[in-house]
Design a protein around this motif. Structure first.
Motif, PDB file in Angstrom:
ATOM      1  N   GLN A 128       0.820  -1.209   0.000  1.00 56.29           N
ATOM      2  CA  GLN A 128       0.000   0.000   0.000  1.00 56.29           C
ATOM      3  C   GLN A 128       0.856   1.262   0.000  1.00 56.29           C
ATOM      4  O   GLN A 128       0.504   2.279  -0.610  1.00 56.29           O
ATOM      5  CB  GLN A 128      -0.954   0.006   1.200  1.00 56.29           C
ATOM      6  CG  GLN A 128      -1.913  -1.164   1.254  1.00 56.29           C
ATOM      7  CD  GLN A 128      -2.518  -1.465  -0.088  1.00 56.29           C
ATOM      8  OE1 GLN A 128      -3.270  -0.663  -0.644  1.00 56.29           O
ATOM      9  NE2 GLN A 128      -2.196  -2.632  -0.648  1.00 56.29           N
ATOM     10  N   PHE A 129       1.983   1.209   0.674  1.00 57.65           N
ATOM     11  CA  PHE A 129       2.863   2.380   0.744  1.00 57.65           C
ATOM     12  C   PHE A 129       3.609   2.586  -0.567  1.00 57.65           C
ATOM     13  O   PHE A 129       3.735   3.724  -1.047  1.00 57.65           O
ATOM     14  CB  PHE A 129       3.855   2.220   1.904  1.00 57.65           C
ATOM     15  CG  PHE A 129       3.198   2.200   3.252  1.00 57.65           C
ATOM     16  CD1 PHE A 129       2.894   3.380   3.910  1.00 57.65           C
ATOM     17  CD2 PHE A 129       2.859   0.997   3.853  1.00 57.65           C
ATOM     18  CE1 PHE A 129       2.271   3.357   5.151  1.00 57.65           C
ATOM     19  CE2 PHE A 129       2.245   0.967   5.091  1.00 57.65           C
ATOM     20  CZ  PHE A 129       1.954   2.155   5.742  1.00 57.65           C
ATOM     21  N   THR A 130       4.111   1.493  -1.161  1.00 54.63           N
ATOM     22  CA  THR A 130       4.801   1.631  -2.441  1.00 54.63           C
ATOM     23  C   THR A 130       3.828   2.018  -3.549  1.00 54.63           C
ATOM     24  O   THR A 130       4.164   2.803  -4.436  1.00 54.63           O
ATOM     25  CB  THR A 130       5.521   0.322  -2.813  1.00 54.63           C
ATOM     26  OG1 THR A 130       4.584  -0.762  -2.757  1.00 54.63           O
ATOM     27  CG2 THR A 130       6.647   0.042  -1.843  1.00 54.63           C
ATOM     28  N   GLU A 161      13.929  -0.918  13.504  1.00 53.36           N
ATOM     29  CA  GLU A 161      14.336  -0.348  12.221  1.00 53.36           C
ATOM     30  C   GLU A 161      13.467  -0.796  11.060  1.00 53.36           C
ATOM     31  O   GLU A 161      13.340  -0.066  10.076  1.00 53.36           O
ATOM     32  CB  GLU A 161      15.801  -0.711  11.943  1.00 53.36           C
ATOM     33  CG  GLU A 161      16.777  -0.030  12.891  1.00 53.36           C
ATOM     34  CD  GLU A 161      18.231  -0.304  12.519  1.00 53.36           C
ATOM     35  OE1 GLU A 161      18.462  -1.194  11.671  1.00 53.36           O
ATOM     36  OE2 GLU A 161      19.110   0.371  13.061  1.00 53.36           O
ATOM     37  N   THR A 162      12.861  -1.969  11.141  1.00 56.53           N
ATOM     38  CA  THR A 162      12.104  -2.497   9.996  1.00 56.53           C
ATOM     39  C   THR A 162      10.590  -2.453  10.181  1.00 56.53           C
ATOM     40  O   THR A 162       9.860  -2.765   9.240  1.00 56.53           O
ATOM     41  CB  THR A 162      12.515  -3.949   9.694  1.00 56.53           C
ATOM     42  OG1 THR A 162      12.228  -4.776  10.832  1.00 56.53           O
ATOM     43  CG2 THR A 162      14.009  -4.025   9.390  1.00 56.53           C
ATOM     44  N   THR A 163      10.121  -2.083  11.386  1.00 62.47           N
ATOM     45  CA  THR A 163       8.677  -2.045  11.633  1.00 62.47           C
ATOM     46  C   THR A 163       8.304  -0.818  12.446  1.00 62.47           C
ATOM     47  O   THR A 163       9.166  -0.128  13.012  1.00 62.47           O
ATOM     48  CB  THR A 163       8.201  -3.302  12.405  1.00 62.47           C
ATOM     49  OG1 THR A 163       8.730  -3.260  13.749  1.00 62.47           O
ATOM     50  CG2 THR A 163       8.668  -4.572  11.725  1.00 62.47           C
ATOM     51  N   VAL A 190      11.568   2.723   0.874  1.00 57.05           N
ATOM     52  CA  VAL A 190      10.909   3.959   1.332  1.00 57.05           C
ATOM     53  C   VAL A 190      10.859   4.005   2.854  1.00 57.05           C
ATOM     54  O   VAL A 190      11.144   5.040   3.474  1.00 57.05           O
ATOM     55  CB  VAL A 190       9.476   4.048   0.752  1.00 57.05           C
ATOM     56  CG1 VAL A 190       8.797   5.322   1.216  1.00 57.05           C
ATOM     57  CG2 VAL A 190       9.515   3.990  -0.763  1.00 57.05           C
ATOM     58  N   GLY A 191      10.506   2.905   3.475  1.00 51.99           N
ATOM     59  CA  GLY A 191      10.398   2.874   4.927  1.00 51.99           C
ATOM     60  C   GLY A 191      11.735   3.046   5.605  1.00 51.99           C
ATOM     61  O   GLY A 191      11.840   3.723   6.639  1.00 51.99           O
ATOM     62  N   LEU A 229      14.494   4.601   4.377  1.00 49.27           N
ATOM     63  CA  LEU A 229      15.029   5.950   4.187  1.00 49.27           C
ATOM     64  C   LEU A 229      14.235   7.017   4.938  1.00 49.27           C
ATOM     65  O   LEU A 229      14.806   7.801   5.703  1.00 49.27           O
ATOM     66  CB  LEU A 229      15.051   6.291   2.692  1.00 49.27           C
ATOM     67  CG  LEU A 229      16.266   5.829   1.886  1.00 49.27           C
ATOM     68  CD1 LEU A 229      16.137   6.283   0.446  1.00 49.27           C
ATOM     69  CD2 LEU A 229      17.554   6.367   2.492  1.00 49.27           C
ATOM     70  N   PHE A 230      12.935   7.042   4.716  1.00 48.62           N
ATOM     71  CA  PHE A 230      12.135   8.150   5.228  1.00 48.62           C
ATOM     72  C   PHE A 230      11.419   7.844   6.546  1.00 48.62           C
ATOM     73  O   PHE A 230      10.976   8.762   7.230  1.00 48.62           O
ATOM     74  CB  PHE A 230      11.108   8.574   4.166  1.00 48.62           C
ATOM     75  CG  PHE A 230      11.746   8.982   2.877  1.00 48.62           C
ATOM     76  CD1 PHE A 230      12.367  10.207   2.758  1.00 48.62           C
ATOM     77  CD2 PHE A 230      11.764   8.120   1.794  1.00 48.62           C
ATOM     78  CE1 PHE A 230      12.981  10.579   1.569  1.00 48.62           C
ATOM     79  CE2 PHE A 230      12.378   8.468   0.603  1.00 48.62           C
ATOM     80  CZ  PHE A 230      12.992   9.711   0.494  1.00 48.62           C
ATOM     81  N   GLY A 231      11.321   6.563   6.889  1.00 45.88           N
ATOM     82  CA  GLY A 231      10.750   6.191   8.175  1.00 45.88           C
ATOM     83  C   GLY A 231      11.826   6.062   9.231  1.00 45.88           C
ATOM     84  O   GLY A 231      11.964   6.889  10.136  1.00 45.88           O
ATOM     85  N   THR A 232      12.667   5.039   9.068  1.00 49.46           N
ATOM     86  CA  THR A 232      13.760   4.810  10.007  1.00 49.46           C
ATOM     87  C   THR A 232      14.761   5.955   9.970  1.00 49.46           C
ATOM     88  O   THR A 232      15.297   6.349  11.016  1.00 49.46           O
ATOM     89  CB  THR A 232      14.469   3.483   9.688  1.00 49.46           C
ATOM     90  OG1 THR A 232      13.501   2.433   9.650  1.00 49.46           O
ATOM     91  CG2 THR A 232      15.524   3.166  10.728  1.00 49.46           C
ATOM     92  N   GLY A 233      15.017   6.509   8.791  1.00 53.43           N
ATOM     93  CA  GLY A 233      15.956   7.626   8.679  1.00 53.43           C
ATOM     94  C   GLY A 233      15.523   8.817   9.521  1.00 53.43           C
ATOM     95  O   GLY A 233      16.335   9.440  10.218  1.00 53.43           O
TER      96      GLY A 233
END
Length: 455
Positions: free
Chosen positions: A34-36, A229-231, A249-250, A252-256
């Motif tokens: 859904q995010f991609t 880092e992954t969830t 995406v997750g 870079l922009f989530g965990t980052g």
């Protein structure tokens, strides 16, 4: 063909199927998609909404489904890349007698059931995008083809393989997917920088707010680093749920975003530097053939994905057959003990139950793990294997739910892992210090004490 090539290719094929057909992957895949899809859609795809429209068409086999088939959209799916029944279209698998007949047609073996479920979970997003692309347009060949192309590109097209990457992908199962994922993200920001930035901003803000809400909680601090880092971890009542982040995406922009906040709050630049190192490694596809990965993990004593010790520090001093934790199967314990009875293998890594299970998951993925647990359960119920009292099973042990729920209790928590790692390191430093004193190397011993005295 050379025997090594055939063995290596078979290992890659087995892992690809075992990972894609694992119930946990089937459950997590639509969430990540859904995010991609929201980022890569060329139309007005609405995450978590249009996927249900796509699934509806798959079940009803309506005109949208028929047109989607003709457009070639299904060939972009990950399951279609490696399943043995490639020549069977989804329409043929579902039969002509409606949903009830569909079930009869596909539930021939557990493997075929998982194959259909996996493709069904992925195609919902693609059919949803296809229907939006066709909305208000005539069913012409050009429009159907264009909509099919949009459906292929709304996620990763797993059949896009370059001349050089195709042979590598035969030995490294997700090499093409990793390469294509990074490429798609770069192209999206290059071709549509404003649109891409607007779409990833809510993900970054949401990740930041969730991190700020969780960071001071003991349950969050105790989670393994790879889970953070992954969830996206969320605690509801006494249960900690983990919602998977989309891969590139997750990360870079989530965990980052979370790591930037942690660096600023903790005033520790090493936090973000370690993240940059990890991310750079994750964005470069691995070249090590699947057949060699579990062997390399044994040699380095480190899991590739979790980046945690394969054999925990508190078990390293044990004889290999005794290297197991509360969740280790009785089957692998019995196999380890049997191998230890062979000449020269009494304390070999091949007799370690943890290592044996890692070979199964390293070459068979989630399906391999599930098969081992099913055989283990049958053996215990039949009395072939000892039915030792274990930690009671809960929902986190369910193969479909485990991808969304943190297992509790767990021996892999952050505090336990950190304690044993620091203890093991302190022991090495202590032995080095004693040796330097014994050899009257006082300058070096003082330097060692100054450097590691706090530890």
């Amino acid at each position: 063909q050379h025997i090594f090539w055939r063995v290596a290719r078979a290992a890659a094929t087995t892992l690809r199927a075992g990972a894609v057909l694992a119930p946990g992957f089937i459950a997590r895949n639509p969430w990540r998609d859904q995010f991609t899809a929201g980022l890569f859609s060329e139309n007005t795809y609405i995450p978590f909404v249009n996927v249900f429209s796509g699934w509806g068409s798959l079940v009803l086999k309506d005109d949208a489904f028929q047109d989607f088939q003709v457009s070639g959209g299904p060939q972009a799916s990950l399951v279609s890349l490696d399943r043995k029944y490639t020549k069977e279209t989804l329409e043929e698998m579902m039969g002509t007698g409606g949903v009830v007949q569909s079930v009869r047609n596909v539930v021939k073996t557990p493997l075929e059931t998982l194959q259909v479920l996996s493709e069904f979970s992925e195609l919902g997003t693609r059919v949803g995008e296809f229907k939006i692309a066709m909305k208000g347009k005539e069913r012409t060949k050009e429009n159907v083809y264009k909509a099919g192309l949009d459906a292929r590109n709304v996620g990763l097209d797993f059949n896009i393989l370059g001349k050089m990457s195709k042979p590598v992908n035969m030995l490294v199962p997700f090499f093409g997917a990793d390469l294509n994922g990074s490429r798609r993200l770069v192209l999206e920001f290059k071709n549509n920088p404003k649109r891409a930035t607007m779409k990833v901003t809510p993900l970054a803000i949401g990740s930041l707010l969730l991190y700020l809400n969780n960071r001071d909680e003991d349950w969050y601090k105790n989670l393994p680093i790879w889970v953070k880092e992954t969830t996206w971890p969320v605690k509801i009542g006494d249960i900690v749920y983990k919602f998977p982040k989309p891969f590139e995406v997750g990360m870079l922009f989530g965990t980052g975003t979370e790591k930037i906040a942690e660096t600023l709050i903790e005033k520790d630049p090493d936090v973000f530097n370690e993240f940059l190192l990890t991310t750079s490694q994750d964005f470069v596809p691995g070249f090590l053939p699947t057949v060699a990965v579990p062997i390399a993990e044994v040699w380095a004593n480190k899991k590739t994905f979790q980046k945690t010790p394969l054999v925990p520090a508190y078990l390293e001093g044990f004889l290999s057959p005794q290297q197991f934790h509360p969740y280790t199967t009785e089957l692998s314990k019995a196999l380890g003990m049997a191998i230890s009875e062979l000449p020269g293998l009494d304390d070999s890594f091949l007799s370690s139950p943890i290592v044996l299970e890692n070979f199964v998951t390293g070459w068979g993925g989630g399906v391999g793990r599930m098969a081992m647990r099913l055989v283990d359960k049958a053996g215990r119920e039949l009395g072939i294997l000892p039915n030792n009292e274990k930690i009671p099973e809960n929902l986190s042990d369910n193969p479909f739910i485990r991808g969304y729920q943190v297992r509790q209790p767990s021996m892999g928590t952050y505090y336990i892992t950190e304690f044993y790692e620091k203890s093991f390191r302190a022991q090495k430093i202590s032995e080095t210090y004693k040796h330097q004193l014994a050899t009257m190397d006082f300058d070096e011993s003082q330097a060692l004490l100054d450097k590691y005295g706090d530890l």
